[in-house]
Design a protein around this motif. Structure first.
Motif, PDB file in Angstrom:
ATOM      1  N   TYR A 173      34.187  40.825  39.022  1.00 14.68           N
ATOM      2  CA  TYR A 173      35.304  40.277  38.242  1.00 14.68           C
ATOM      3  C   TYR A 173      36.451  39.808  39.122  1.00 14.68           C
ATOM      4  N   LEU A 174      36.178  39.544  40.399  1.00 15.47           N
ATOM      5  CA  LEU A 174      37.252  39.188  41.318  1.00 15.47           C
ATOM      6  C   LEU A 174      37.948  37.901  40.904  1.00 15.47           C
ATOM      7  N   GLN A 175      37.191  36.889  40.527  1.00 10.90           N
ATOM      8  CA  GLN A 175      37.803  35.625  40.112  1.00 10.90           C
ATOM      9  C   GLN A 175      38.700  35.814  38.898  1.00 10.90           C
ATOM     10  N   HIS A 176      38.257  36.630  37.956  1.00 17.43           N
ATOM     11  CA  HIS A 176      39.074  36.879  36.761  1.00 17.43           C
ATOM     12  C   HIS A 176      40.361  37.621  37.125  1.00 17.43           C
ATOM     13  N   ILE A 177      40.251  38.563  38.056  1.00 15.80           N
ATOM     14  CA  ILE A 177      41.437  39.319  38.482  1.00 15.80           C
ATOM     15  C   ILE A 177      42.447  38.396  39.141  1.00 15.80           C
ATOM     16  N   ILE A 178      41.988  37.539  40.046  1.00 16.75           N
ATOM     17  CA  ILE A 178      42.893  36.641  40.761  1.00 16.75           C
ATOM     18  C   ILE A 178      43.524  35.636  39.803  1.00 16.75           C
ATOM     19  N   PRO A 186      34.414  39.519  49.214  1.00 17.06           N
ATOM     20  CA  PRO A 186      35.606  39.646  48.363  1.00 17.06           C
ATOM     21  C   PRO A 186      36.897  39.802  49.156  1.00 17.06           C
ATOM     22  N   ALA A 187      36.853  40.554  50.249  1.00 12.01           N
ATOM     23  CA  ALA A 187      38.052  40.727  51.072  1.00 12.01           C
ATOM     24  C   ALA A 187      38.496  39.399  51.671  1.00 12.01           C
ATOM     25  N   ASP A 188      37.536  38.568  52.103  1.00  9.86           N
ATOM     26  CA  ASP A 188      37.888  37.264  52.663  1.00  9.86           C
ATOM     27  C   ASP A 188      38.486  36.343  51.602  1.00  9.86           C
ATOM     28  N   CYS A 215      32.827  53.702  41.217  1.00  6.84           N
ATOM     29  CA  CYS A 215      32.390  52.829  40.118  1.00  6.84           C
ATOM     30  C   CYS A 215      32.961  51.419  40.226  1.00  6.84           C
ATOM     31  N   LEU A 216      33.998  51.241  41.069  1.00 13.49           N
ATOM     32  CA  LEU A 216      34.627  49.923  41.223  1.00 13.49           C
ATOM     33  C   LEU A 216      33.975  49.073  42.303  1.00 13.49           C
ATOM     34  N   LYS A 217      33.032  49.648  43.065  1.00 13.62           N
ATOM     35  CA  LYS A 217      32.428  48.917  44.170  1.00 13.62           C
ATOM     36  C   LYS A 217      31.676  47.673  43.704  1.00 13.62           C
ATOM     37  N   LEU A 218      31.110  47.730  42.533  1.00 11.81           N
ATOM     38  CA  LEU A 218      30.407  46.573  41.983  1.00 11.81           C
ATOM     39  C   LEU A 218      31.265  45.777  41.008  1.00 11.81           C
TER      40      LEU A 218
END
Length: 318
Positions: free
Chosen positions: A127-132, A42-44, A119-122
């Motif tokens: 949901y990273l794509q949705h956030i971006i 996710p960081a990359d 609780c946000l680690k997973l």
């Protein structure tokens, strides 16, 4: 060219030469890693989108500013100016939000299991794509003012009140009320994310300080410390990016708020603000290239395999 023009041309030339190749290299490095090796973390993924945002800022602000400083005139028509400034505003806003997301995710990674961030680690990777995508939508929606008030030329070559002169384009607001409304709304929108990334960075620094005290008592044991060392290096890199962005944002917006209080802004003040507004696009990729293992690995030349010993002896006897 006068002294101001020489310094301006040199400064924007340096920024352009650094920002465009370095951000392009980061994008290509992550793309190559994704296609040939492993799935990106996710960081990359966040860093890749951040490089795209910085690259867009370089092409829409640093590059035309450099051309103008070297004497190029009439780069764009009205439609071109609207598109260039619009995409610059979108990329600049996106850069703030992605840096904030990066600091938040890194804080979540290093947070202990007892933290409320655990609780946000997973959830963030899930949901990273949705956030971006939501960030992109938000940035496109809140940058429309650049299209409404942007022009390529001035009437009778006179600069009217409440005009921001980019030299290749002009952002002219109709009255003081619109200037204040747009200016303050943009400032507080970005300032909220700056505060959040600063809070997350302070939290990371606190955890690193506690971790450093524990490590002093466990110097003799190296087992299981490689992962924590990697997280520590990544955390320090993220904190460095946040500190740099906060400093550049502070200078940029201090000048921006000053500009809202006067009718006409001096060209030198506009040049200084423009320099700090895009300085992050050059510094950020340098930090990423120096600290990210995947990107750094792409800089290493492939080693030439040594010849077999039999061939070596055979060639020596000839």
């Amino acid at each position: 060219m006068d002294t101001r023009a020489i310094f301006k041309a040199s400064g924007f030339l340096i920024l352009t030469v650094i920002s465009i190749p370095s951000n392009l290299f980061i994008c290509c490095a992550f793309l190559h890693t994704r296609l040939t090796e492993t799935k990106l973390t996710p960081a990359d993924v966040i860093l890749c989108h951040l490089a795209i945002a910085n690259l867009t800022s370089a092409f829409t602000r640093s590059f035309p500013q450099m051309l103008t400083a070297f004497g190029c005139q009439n780069l764009y028509d009205d439609i071109g100016c609207k598109m260039v400034l619009y995409f610059y505003r979108v990329s600049r806003t996106l850069s703030i939000k992605l840096t904030c997301l990066l600091s938040t995710y890194q804080a979540v990674l290093v947070a202990p299991a007892t933290s409320i961030l655990d609780c946000l680690k997973l959830k963030i990777p899930k949901y990273l794509q949705h956030i971006i995508v939501s960030f992109y939508g938000f940035c496109f929606a809140t940058s429309v003012h650049s299209i409404l008030f942007c022009y390529s030329k001035l009437i009778n070559n006179t600069v009217p009140p409440y005009t921001f002169n980019y030299e290749y384009c002009y952002l002219t607001y109709p009255d003081y009320t619109v200037v204040i409304s747009v200016g303050l709304s943009l400032f507080f929108r970005d300032f909220a994310f700056i505060v959040m990334m600063a809070v997350m960075s302070c939290y990371i620094l606190l955890l690193l300080y506690r971790h450093g005290k524990k490590v002093k008592n466990l110097r003799s044991s190296d087992n299981g410390t490689s992962g924590s060392r990697a997280e520590t290096k990544a955390s320090r890199a993220v904190v460095t990016l946040v500190i740099l962005y906060t400093v550049f944002f502070g200078v940029d917006n201090a000048i921006w708020l000053y500009s809202l209080s006067i009718v006409r802004v001096a060209p030198l003040i506009s040049d200084i603000r423009g320099f700090f507004a895009i300085l992050y696009t050059s510094v950020c990729p340098v930090v990423v290239i120096a600290t990210n293992p995947k990107v750094k690995a792409k800089l290493k030349l492939p080693r030439i395999k040594s010849l077999p010993r039999s061939m070596d002896t055979g060639s020596s006897t000839m």
